[in-house]
Motif scaffolding. Sequence first.
Motif, PDB file in Angstrom:
ATOM      1  N   GLU A   1       0.826  -1.206   0.000  1.00  0.00           N
ATOM      2  CA  GLU A   1       0.000   0.000   0.000  1.00  0.00           C
ATOM      3  C   GLU A   1       0.864   1.261   0.000  1.00  0.00           C
ATOM      4  OE1 GLU A   1      -3.035   0.151   3.048  1.00  0.00           O
ATOM      5  OE2 GLU A   1      -3.184  -2.038   2.946  1.00  0.00           O
TER       6      GLU A   1
ATOM      7  N   PHE B   1      -6.473   2.822  -0.804  1.00  0.00           N
ATOM      8  CA  PHE B   1      -6.721   1.455  -0.350  1.00  0.00           C
ATOM      9  C   PHE B   1      -7.834   1.416   0.677  1.00  0.00           C
ATOM     10  CE2 PHE B   1      -2.561   1.597  -2.088  1.00  0.00           C
ATOM     11  CZ  PHE B   1      -2.374   0.365  -2.684  1.00  0.00           C
TER      12      PHE B   1
ATOM     13  N   PHE C   1      -8.076  -1.637  -3.880  1.00  0.00           N
ATOM     14  CA  PHE C   1      -7.449  -0.359  -4.202  1.00  0.00           C
ATOM     15  C   PHE C   1      -8.116   0.253  -5.412  1.00  0.00           C
ATOM     16  CE2 PHE C   1      -4.603  -3.408  -6.385  1.00  0.00           C
ATOM     17  CZ  PHE C   1      -4.552  -2.878  -7.671  1.00  0.00           C
TER      18      PHE C   1
END
Length: 119
Positions: A20, A31, A43
């Motif tokens: 992420e 996310f 995402f």
Amino acid sequence: MEPRPIVHIELPSADAAATEKFYNELFGWTFEHAGPPYNYTMFQAGNTSGGLMPPEQAKPGEIYVYIQSDDVDADAERIRAAGGKIVQERMDIPNMGSLIVFEDPTGNKLALWQAAQQG
């Protein structure tokens, strides 16, 4: 036949937080974590959505591209007839949709996604 869009991409990740951070800082992707029973991270990457798969579902480098389908069962038959192979039979995700994973004749794995009917 109209070209079908790519509607989802899945990336394998053994460390969701690091993945992420990397994609958020590099490309601005956002996310969102889904809780149990899925424990899945979604995402948003511009006009395409995606998700992070745990390593027990896919090895690094096994990126799944999902193509839109109006009927995954009919498409599975078309894939078989064209020389492809279904490697994951239909899986229904309640209130979301259905998917299959297939292999093309050269061994590439892709997936089809049929969104649930919204009513």
